[in-house]
Motif scaffolding. Structure first.
Motif, PDB file in Angstrom:
ATOM      1  N   UNK A  25       0.340  -1.096  -0.619  1.00 44.22           N
ATOM      2  CA  UNK A  25       0.058  -0.322  -0.051  1.00 44.22           C
ATOM      3  C   UNK A  25       0.437   1.184   0.177  1.00 44.22           C
ATOM      4  N   UNK A  26       1.956   0.974   0.704  1.00 48.36           N
ATOM      5  CA  UNK A  26       2.920   2.180   0.442  1.00 48.36           C
ATOM      6  C   UNK A  26       3.539   2.956  -0.492  1.00 48.36           C
ATOM      7  N   UNK A  27       3.433   1.777  -1.041  1.00 48.00           N
ATOM      8  CA  UNK A  27       4.990   1.238  -2.527  1.00 48.00           C
ATOM      9  C   UNK A  27       4.039   1.517  -3.219  1.00 48.00           C
ATOM     10  N   UNK A  28       2.180   2.005  -3.989  1.00 47.05           N
ATOM     11  CA  UNK A  28       1.949   1.935  -4.120  1.00 47.05           C
ATOM     12  C   UNK A  28       1.666   0.712  -5.253  1.00 47.05           C
ATOM     13  N   UNK A  29       2.113  -0.998  -4.649  1.00 44.77           N
ATOM     14  CA  UNK A  29       2.334  -2.066  -5.592  1.00 44.77           C
ATOM     15  C   UNK A  29       1.070  -3.026  -5.517  1.00 44.77           C
ATOM     16  N   UNK A  30       1.473  -4.215  -5.439  1.00 44.56           N
ATOM     17  CA  UNK A  30      -0.103  -5.041  -6.069  1.00 44.56           C
ATOM     18  C   UNK A  30       1.050  -5.855  -4.646  1.00 44.56           C
TER      19      UNK A  30
END
Length: 292
Positions: A25-30
Motif C-alpha cells: 500500500x505504501x509503495x503503490x504496488x500489488x
C-alpha cells in the motif's frame, strides 16, 4: 546486482511495515507483486529472509543481517537525495513516527498536520499507541515520548512541558467531603494508568511536597480510557491538561485541589543516533520545537 537494489528497498519496506499488504500500500504496488519481489530476492541470494505465517512475518537470522545492509543502502541513497533536496530547497521522503495515543488530539498532532501541509512531498506514517515502541526494531524514524526521559542511547529534544490535572466527576465529588490537602484523598477511589507508578506527588503554592499512594482497584492501559471511566464516576485520576480541559470547562469534570500542582510532563522528540532519514527527521524535530 544493480537490478536487485529495488528488491532490497522493497524487502526493507516489508520488514518496516510488518506485512506485504501494508508495504504494498505504501509503495503503490500489488501485494502479490511485493511478495514475489521478496521471493525473487531470496532465490537470487539462495537463503530465506522471512518466515511467513498468516499472522505475521519474522526475520530469519540471514534476513536480519541482510536487513541491516538494506537499511544502510537506503540511508546512503536518501542522504544523497536529501543533500540535493536541500540545495533545491525541496524535501522529499517518508517518515515513520510513533506517538502516544492520547496525543491524537493535541498541539503536537496539529503541528504534524501543518508540517505535512508545508512539505507536501514528505510522506508521513503515524503510529498511535500508549505502549513504548522499539524505534530500531520497528523502523521508526522519530518517536514522541512523554514523561521524564532516561534513555541516553537516542538523540532527543524537549518540545515543551505540559501540566497534569487531578480530576473527578461532580457526582463522585458529591459523595465525598471537599478535600483541602492531598492526604484527604488517601481513602478515595483512584483509577490508575497501569504503565506508571501508583505514587502521586503534589506541591503546594508554598513549596510543601506531599507524596501519596493511589488507593486503586481499577486500572486501565490508555489515557482515553482513564478519562472515560472518570466520567463514569469511578473515582479520581490525573491526566494531561489537553485531554480534560474541555470537560472541566463544560462542567463534566472538576479539577480537584487546583492549588496543588502535580509534576509536569516533558514532551520529547526521540530518534536514532544514526537516522536513515536524518535530514527529514531533524527538519520535523525543529518544526515541532518551533510550533508546539
Amino acid at each position: 546486482m544493480i537490478n536487485h537494489l529495488k528488491h532490497m528497498a522493497i524487502f526493507a519496506r516489508v520488514v518496516d511495515e510488518g506485512s506485504f499488504r501494508r508495504a504494498a500500500k505504501t509503495l503503490n504496488l500489488a501485494p502479490s507483486r511485493t511478495s514475489q519481489t521478496v521471493a525473487d530476492l531470496e532465490q537470487y541470494l539462495g537463503v530465506t529472509l522471512l518466515y511467513r505465517s498468516t499472522r505475521k512475518l519474522v526475520l530469519t537470522s540471514e534476513g536480519a543481517k541482510f536487513y541491516t545492509h538494506a537499511l544502510e543502502m537506503l540511508k546512503n541513497a536518501e542522504a544523497g537525495l536529501n543533500e540535493l533536496n536541500a540545495l533545491s530547497q525541496q524535501h522529499i521522503g517518508t517518515l515513520r513516527i510513533s506517538l502516544p495515543a492520547f496525543l491524537t488530539y493535541s498541539t503536537i498532532s496539529t503541528a504534524i498536520a501543518e508540517f505535512a501541509k508545508q512539505y507536501p512531498k514528505v510522506t508521513l506514517s503515524l503510529m498511535f499507541t500508549d505502549h513504548i515502541v522499539d524505534i530500531l526494531n520497528e523502523g521508526i524514524d522519530m518517536s514522541i515520548r512523554v514523561g521524564w526521559l532516561q534513555d541516553s542511547t537516542m538523540m532527543s529534544r524537549k518540545l515543551y512541558d505540559g501540566r497534569r490535572l487531578l480530576v473527578a466527576s461532580n457526582k463522585y465529588l458529591a459523595s465525598k467531603v471537599t478535600p483541602t490537602h492531598p492526604s484527604d484523598l488517601l481513602s478515595w477511589d483512584w483509577i490508575r494508568f497501569d504503565i506508571r507508578s501508583s505514587s502521586v506527588e503534589f506541591e503546594s503554592p508554598t513549596g510543601e511536597k506531599v507524596s501519596i499512594t493511589e488507593n486503586t482497584r481499577f486500572s486501565v492501559n490508555s489515557a482515553d480510557a482513564l478519562s472515560s471511566f472518570v466520567k463514569k464516576h469511578m473515582g479520581l485520576a490525573y491526566l494531561p491538561e489537553h485531554i480534560v480541559a474541555d470537560d472541566i470547562k463544560n462542567g463534566d469534570l472538576v479539577h480537584v485541589l487546583p492549588e496543588w500542582k502535580l509534576k509536569s510532563l516533558g514532551y520529547y522528540a526521540v530518534w536514532p543516533n544514526k537516522s536513515r532519514r536524518e535530514n527529514l527527521t531533524l527538519l520535523l524535530v525543529r518544526f515541532l520545537a518551533e510550533n508546539c
